[in-house]
Design a protein around this motif. Sequence first.
Motif, mmCIF file in Angstrom:
data_model
loop_
_atom_site.group_PDB
_atom_site.id
_atom_site.type_symbol
_atom_site.label_atom_id
_atom_site.label_comp_id
_atom_site.label_asym_id
_atom_site.label_seq_id
_atom_site.Cartn_x
_atom_site.Cartn_y
_atom_site.Cartn_z
ATOM 1 N N LYS A 118 45.632 32.291 36.433
ATOM 2 C CA LYS A 118 45.471 32.169 34.985
ATOM 3 C C LYS A 118 44.351 33.092 34.518
ATOM 4 O O LYS A 118 43.402 33.366 35.259
ATOM 5 C CB LYS A 118 45.100 30.729 34.606
ATOM 6 C CG LYS A 118 46.201 29.716 34.768
ATOM 7 C CD LYS A 118 45.701 28.347 34.320
ATOM 8 C CE LYS A 118 46.769 27.283 34.461
ATOM 9 N NZ LYS A 118 46.248 25.953 34.035
ATOM 10 N N TRP A 119 44.465 33.533 33.266
ATOM 11 C CA TRP A 119 43.431 34.349 32.644
ATOM 12 C C TRP A 119 42.918 33.644 31.401
ATOM 13 O O TRP A 119 43.588 32.765 30.846
ATOM 14 C CB TRP A 119 43.986 35.728 32.290
ATOM 15 C CG TRP A 119 44.426 36.508 33.476
ATOM 16 C CD1 TRP A 119 45.677 36.542 34.021
ATOM 17 C CD2 TRP A 119 43.622 37.342 34.315
ATOM 18 N NE1 TRP A 119 45.704 37.351 35.124
ATOM 19 C CE2 TRP A 119 44.452 37.858 35.333
ATOM 20 C CE3 TRP A 119 42.274 37.710 34.295
ATOM 21 C CZ2 TRP A 119 43.991 38.719 36.316
ATOM 22 C CZ3 TRP A 119 41.810 38.577 35.277
ATOM 23 C CH2 TRP A 119 42.657 39.071 36.276
ATOM 24 N N LEU A 120 41.751 34.036 30.954
ATOM 25 C CA LEU A 120 41.149 33.409 29.779
ATOM 26 C C LEU A 120 41.776 33.887 28.473
ATOM 27 O O LEU A 120 41.735 33.181 27.462
ATOM 28 C CB LEU A 120 39.641 33.684 29.753
ATOM 29 C CG LEU A 120 38.838 33.031 30.877
ATOM 30 C CD1 LEU A 120 37.427 33.608 30.899
ATOM 31 C CD2 LEU A 120 38.801 31.529 30.700
ATOM 32 N N LYS A 236 28.187 43.332 37.761
ATOM 33 C CA LYS A 236 29.071 44.471 37.976
ATOM 34 C C LYS A 236 30.522 44.029 38.193
ATOM 35 O O LYS A 236 31.445 44.846 38.069
ATOM 36 C CB LYS A 236 28.602 45.283 39.182
ATOM 37 C CG LYS A 236 27.295 46.022 38.954
ATOM 38 C CD LYS A 236 27.444 47.075 37.866
ATOM 39 C CE LYS A 236 26.168 47.891 37.694
ATOM 40 N NZ LYS A 236 26.302 48.912 36.615
ATOM 41 N N GLY A 237 30.682 42.761 38.527
ATOM 42 C CA GLY A 237 32.022 42.246 38.751
ATOM 43 C C GLY A 237 32.182 40.868 38.138
ATOM 44 O O GLY A 237 31.239 40.066 38.138
ATOM 45 N N VAL A 238 33.371 40.601 37.584
ATOM 46 C CA VAL A 238 33.676 39.308 36.980
ATOM 47 C C VAL A 238 34.977 38.808 37.597
ATOM 48 O O VAL A 238 36.017 39.470 37.486
ATOM 49 C CB VAL A 238 33.842 39.424 35.452
ATOM 50 C CG1 VAL A 238 34.134 38.054 34.849
ATOM 51 C CG2 VAL A 238 32.605 40.042 34.828
ATOM 52 N N PHE A 239 34.897 37.649 38.241
ATOM 53 C CA PHE A 239 36.072 37.094 38.906
ATOM 54 C C PHE A 239 36.506 35.822 38.178
ATOM 55 O O PHE A 239 35.755 34.856 38.090
ATOM 56 C CB PHE A 239 35.774 36.814 40.375
ATOM 57 C CG PHE A 239 35.636 38.066 41.189
ATOM 58 C CD1 PHE A 239 36.721 38.574 41.887
ATOM 59 C CD2 PHE A 239 34.432 38.765 41.223
ATOM 60 C CE1 PHE A 239 36.614 39.749 42.615
ATOM 61 C CE2 PHE A 239 34.308 39.942 41.944
ATOM 62 C CZ PHE A 239 35.408 40.431 42.646
ATOM 63 N N ILE A 240 37.707 35.867 37.632
ATOM 64 C CA ILE A 240 38.263 34.736 36.884
ATOM 65 C C ILE A 240 38.980 33.831 37.878
ATOM 66 O O ILE A 240 39.933 34.256 38.538
ATOM 67 C CB ILE A 240 39.238 35.209 35.794
ATOM 68 C CG1 ILE A 240 38.606 36.313 34.939
ATOM 69 C CG2 ILE A 240 39.688 34.030 34.943
ATOM 70 C CD1 ILE A 240 37.358 35.904 34.198
ATOM 71 N N ALA A 241 38.523 32.585 37.990
ATOM 72 C CA ALA A 241 39.080 31.661 38.990
ATOM 73 C C ALA A 241 39.269 30.290 38.354
ATOM 74 O O ALA A 241 38.645 29.299 38.734
ATOM 75 C CB ALA A 241 38.143 31.572 40.198
ATOM 76 N N ILE A 242 40.146 30.258 37.359
ATOM 77 C CA ILE A 242 40.354 29.018 36.590
ATOM 78 C C ILE A 242 41.687 28.356 36.915
ATOM 79 O O ILE A 242 42.190 27.528 36.155
ATOM 80 C CB ILE A 242 40.258 29.298 35.080
ATOM 81 C CG1 ILE A 242 41.274 30.367 34.659
ATOM 82 C CG2 ILE A 242 38.850 29.718 34.714
ATOM 83 C CD1 ILE A 242 41.347 30.587 33.162
ATOM 84 N N GLY A 243 42.246 28.713 38.064
ATOM 85 C CA GLY A 243 43.479 28.059 38.491
ATOM 86 C C GLY A 243 44.688 28.958 38.342
ATOM 87 O O GLY A 243 44.572 30.175 38.138
ATOM 88 N N HIS A 244 45.840 28.327 38.461
ATOM 89 C CA HIS A 244 47.088 29.065 38.465
ATOM 90 C C HIS A 244 48.122 28.392 37.558
ATOM 91 O O HIS A 244 48.021 27.199 37.277
ATOM 92 C CB HIS A 244 47.640 29.169 39.887
ATOM 93 C CG HIS A 244 46.768 29.958 40.798
ATOM 94 N ND1 HIS A 244 45.618 29.431 41.368
ATOM 95 C CD2 HIS A 244 46.841 31.247 41.229
ATOM 96 C CE1 HIS A 244 45.029 30.370 42.117
ATOM 97 N NE2 HIS A 244 45.753 31.462 42.045
#
Length: 342
Positions: A118-120, A236-244
């Motif tokens: 998923k993305w924001l 420097k990095g953004v990792f989106i980890a809000i599920g699937h």
Amino acid sequence: MDTQRKTRLLIIGSGPAGYTAGVYGARAMLDPILVQGIEPGGQLTTTTEVENWPGDTEVQGPDLMVRMEAHAKAMGCEIVGDIITDLDLSSRPFIARGDSGTTYEADAVILATGARAKWLGLDSEEAFKGFGVSACATCDGFFYRGQEIVVIGGGNTAVEEALFLTNFASKVTLIHRRNELRAEKILQDRLLKHPKVETLWHHTLEEVVGEDNPKGVSAVRVKHVDTGEISEIPAKGVFIAIGHAPANELVKDTLELHHGGYVKVTPGSTETSIPGVFAAGDLTDHKYRQAVTSAGMGCMAALDAERFLAEQGEQTGKDETLPLGYGAPEGEGVAADEPQDA
């Protein structure tokens, strides 16, 4: 050149559910064809250490999926590197069309397409995808050696990503909108004790900040959920980890869905709202979403498909007194409605 294939059982998807369905479908002598899809092996191919697969204290996700694929092939399941782009479930035999131009005609279908990150939905998130914004730590973590990065989320996915990223980053900031994590306790314990990890509670990501020449991320702007205060964190990095979210594109207009898009199945089975179509794994599982439960559902789907085909008069050639999906020495068959553990 376009080709046409006919099969009694078509399996769409190649994660633990798909490959296990392939094993059981082949053992049931259904000569299944498994179409791998856009991500052969599924989500586990982007996971490193897997510690909760029975029989392996620790195994690399990609290695586990290679083993599953080899097992399905060894049992006699045909595995095809194609992507199904259209699925007609209006009548049997069902018709699936592949990106390769191949048309697959099947008497029964098992859907095991899994789920996707998923993305924001932020404009800045979209703008920097692939240039500092990612949803896969195992894919992209290597590029952030010695850098400060942030992870967004509070469940198993976020904690696992954050822990993995500590192998590369100088600092990992986990940003979560609540004041406690939803991840498994053992993962929480590891995260909160890790010297490279800092947690930022009660905050949401508002904007990804970066430059265009060269294109890349330099910081994130976050908002406190109670006060509304905006602050900026270097990264420097953004990792989106809000599920699937379930990958239901093929069937969202034809099968009954629930819980935000998961395919609904009859309790205690993998039967969908269309007879002859079965669903297994993360596509239908809104609650557990584990590799081992997906594999179990893949087994169930193959047995359900075998029973369905038998009831339609499309026999496998096996003694019908044997339990579905299993062989037994002569004289030791049991009733078909009493399947045994394997």
